[in-house]
Motif scaffolding. Sequence first.
Motif, mmCIF file in Angstrom:
data_model
loop_
_atom_site.group_PDB
_atom_site.id
_atom_site.type_symbol
_atom_site.label_atom_id
_atom_site.label_comp_id
_atom_site.label_asym_id
_atom_site.label_seq_id
_atom_site.Cartn_x
_atom_site.Cartn_y
_atom_site.Cartn_z
ATOM 1 N N UNK A 1 26.018 99.306 32.745
ATOM 2 C CA UNK A 1 25.589 99.882 31.472
ATOM 3 C C UNK A 1 26.015 101.354 31.331
ATOM 4 N N UNK B 1 22.880 97.641 20.160
ATOM 5 C CA UNK B 1 23.409 98.423 21.272
ATOM 6 C C UNK B 1 22.336 99.332 21.865
ATOM 7 N N UNK B 2 21.414 99.785 21.027
ATOM 8 C CA UNK B 2 20.351 100.654 21.513
ATOM 9 C C UNK B 2 19.460 99.921 22.509
ATOM 10 N N UNK B 3 19.089 98.685 22.177
ATOM 11 C CA UNK B 3 18.233 97.891 23.055
ATOM 12 C C UNK B 3 18.948 97.614 24.379
ATOM 13 N N UNK B 4 20.232 97.303 24.314
ATOM 14 C CA UNK B 4 21.013 97.053 25.527
ATOM 15 C C UNK B 4 21.019 98.285 26.432
ATOM 16 N N UNK B 5 21.238 99.444 25.818
ATOM 17 C CA UNK B 5 21.288 100.675 26.606
ATOM 18 C C UNK B 5 19.953 100.931 27.298
ATOM 19 N N UNK B 6 18.871 100.545 26.630
ATOM 20 C CA UNK B 6 17.549 100.787 27.187
ATOM 21 C C UNK B 6 17.205 99.833 28.328
ATOM 22 N N UNK B 7 17.715 98.590 28.263
ATOM 23 C CA UNK B 7 17.193 97.567 29.151
ATOM 24 C C UNK B 7 18.167 97.070 30.212
ATOM 25 N N UNK B 8 19.441 96.911 29.856
ATOM 26 C CA UNK B 8 20.336 96.128 30.704
ATOM 27 C C UNK B 8 20.834 96.900 31.929
ATOM 28 N N UNK B 9 21.194 96.143 32.984
ATOM 29 C CA UNK B 9 21.902 96.731 34.121
ATOM 30 C C UNK B 9 23.400 96.653 33.885
ATOM 31 N N UNK C 1 28.626 102.602 28.300
ATOM 32 C CA UNK C 1 28.275 103.579 27.269
ATOM 33 C C UNK C 1 28.982 104.914 27.496
#
Lengths: 324, 321
Positions: free
Chosen positions: A237, A213-221, A241
């Motif tokens: 995103x 979930x951390x990576x998703x929060x950092x990268x995804x739109x 969150x």
Amino acid sequence: MLSVRDLTVSVGPATAPVDIVAGVSFGLAKGEILGLVGESGCGKSMTSLAVMGLLPQPGPRVRVGEVLLEGCDVTQLQPWQRVEAGHGRMAMIFQEPMTSLNPVRRIGDQIAEAVRVHEGISGAAALSRACELLELVRMPDPRMQLSAYPHQLSGGQRQRVMIAIALACRPQVLVADEPTTALDVTIQVQILGLLRELCNRLDMAILFITHDMGVVAQLADRVAVMYAGRIVETAAVDELFGKPRHHYTRGLMDCMPSRNSGARRLPTISGQPPVPGTVAAGCVFALRCAAVRDVCRVATPPRMEVSRGHEVLCAFPLGGGELP
Amino acid sequence: MSGDVILDVRDIMVSFSARRAGRKYRVQAVDGASLSLAEGEVLGIVGESGCGKTTLGRTIVGLVRPDSGTIRFNGADMIGAGSSSLREMRLKVRMVFQDPNASLNPRRAIGDSVAEAGDISGFFKTRAERSAAIAATLTAVGLNPAFADRYPYELSGGQRQRVGIARAILPTPSIIIADEPVSALDVSVQAQVLNLMMDLRDQLRLSMLFISHDLGVIGQISSRVAVMYMGRIVEHARTRTVLDQPLHPYTRALVAAIPKPDPSKRILGAIEMGEPPSLFTRPRGCAYAPRCPLASDRCFVEVPNLRSAGTDGRTIACHNV
């Protein structure tokens, strides 16, 4: 640009198929990064392989649904037809670059091979394009590295090579299946930064598959959360969150240590995901849901649009929003 | 909460010989690491792949023999100990491995795996006592006692890791060396296993060395943390201090690189922090100097030693902070 509709991937005999991906739908716009997040066995990798037409044969198959790339259903094409018909404009990178690279060939040749297949140029021209691609992925000292073998590179550099090979076909869509999971965090942050940069520079869409979930929060739109073969929640995103609506999404976020630092105990989601094919009726998350009601065990939950672009597969989503 | 020092590790050096491109190399996996563990305390060891954290853990349980250094358990030397006292000490210092699939024998029933250490040491007097101990241990780790007759393939990943923990706490250990015990697990299962380890720490007053690459997990379970980089401890302090105010440039990079589950705190694009050097070509001075934004000439020739920095016992190995 990419539109996946009602994608269902099944295993087992045709008479009694078991759906490991069940009715997955999502769209991907130009220059957009969609994070597909879920735990092991939720069907996220199978979805990505089905989108790419790379399902292992014999084995799982697309039983229902279509994958439209600019209006053309790629599930109906054989791999060679995809390249010939100019529909080979999707590329994929994987978790472990070492197993995807040929250990006894120089990386320059491996990139040039992809260039030859897709651009029909050869020899020195292909090699010079390979060098350009290495520059594009910010490989330090690209000209020197053309003659390196995979074992001479670090894990982060190998993943850069894989991205360079993927870019050889000038893809409109890049499918990235856990590309940073095997990397250390200080390397991961650089690869994620590179993917974001490439997405902006090349106007390329990325389908980013991860469990983190951390990576998703950092990268995804936008984010799609998968559970037991289904997308249970999709939202932008910030929205996802800030205001998760599905109980599973909320549970996943709550049990991350970094969101609880200092807490005495971590909140958990009890139990385990169901074995595919064992949930006959009702919501797939009912067995583990803290807010389960009787109706959840018998009736399939509706897919509700709780706000613009925010869909949730739940009859009683968090924060209200029950059907009027 | 912490009591007397139960484990004292001083100046451990471990090297392996390796052959590469026809030449022989000595790879210094652990380069003079020291730490101590108090009764009931959890010390985290964090670092990236190849930093020597696993080798250090394996050295402490006796799976790797160090070139030099001392390991004292309750004051008694573990490295030079005779076989009978060593056997006794090893029952007290136990390990939980990362991959429960690889560390459980697929052809042994769960109960037999759990009781193995007790069987070898002749701990159980009667069969009934043995079965009761297995059942109690399985219950303690949150498993059904009936699992004693099952085999690893019948269990999920989280359940297998609970078995891995069960075999480390029977019979009565004092110290658990846990090497990435939750890294192979999904996040929802990871939280369950972390909660279990915290419960056991409190109930059995276990001391733990918790080895992980994940600062989030370390922050949850440990009160102090040692940060390792290329075989050396570069920063050692209370966990909250390290997470809130990292001091060593490497620790700062490590903390900054954690992907925070908050889209409003994005760090991408700004970070270019290079890659760690190969273990075969260790730099002469500080191993972090080639990547370090603060590096000065001195850093490339002289290895910084751990020195005290600030209050509450923080130590740091850096010339420039």
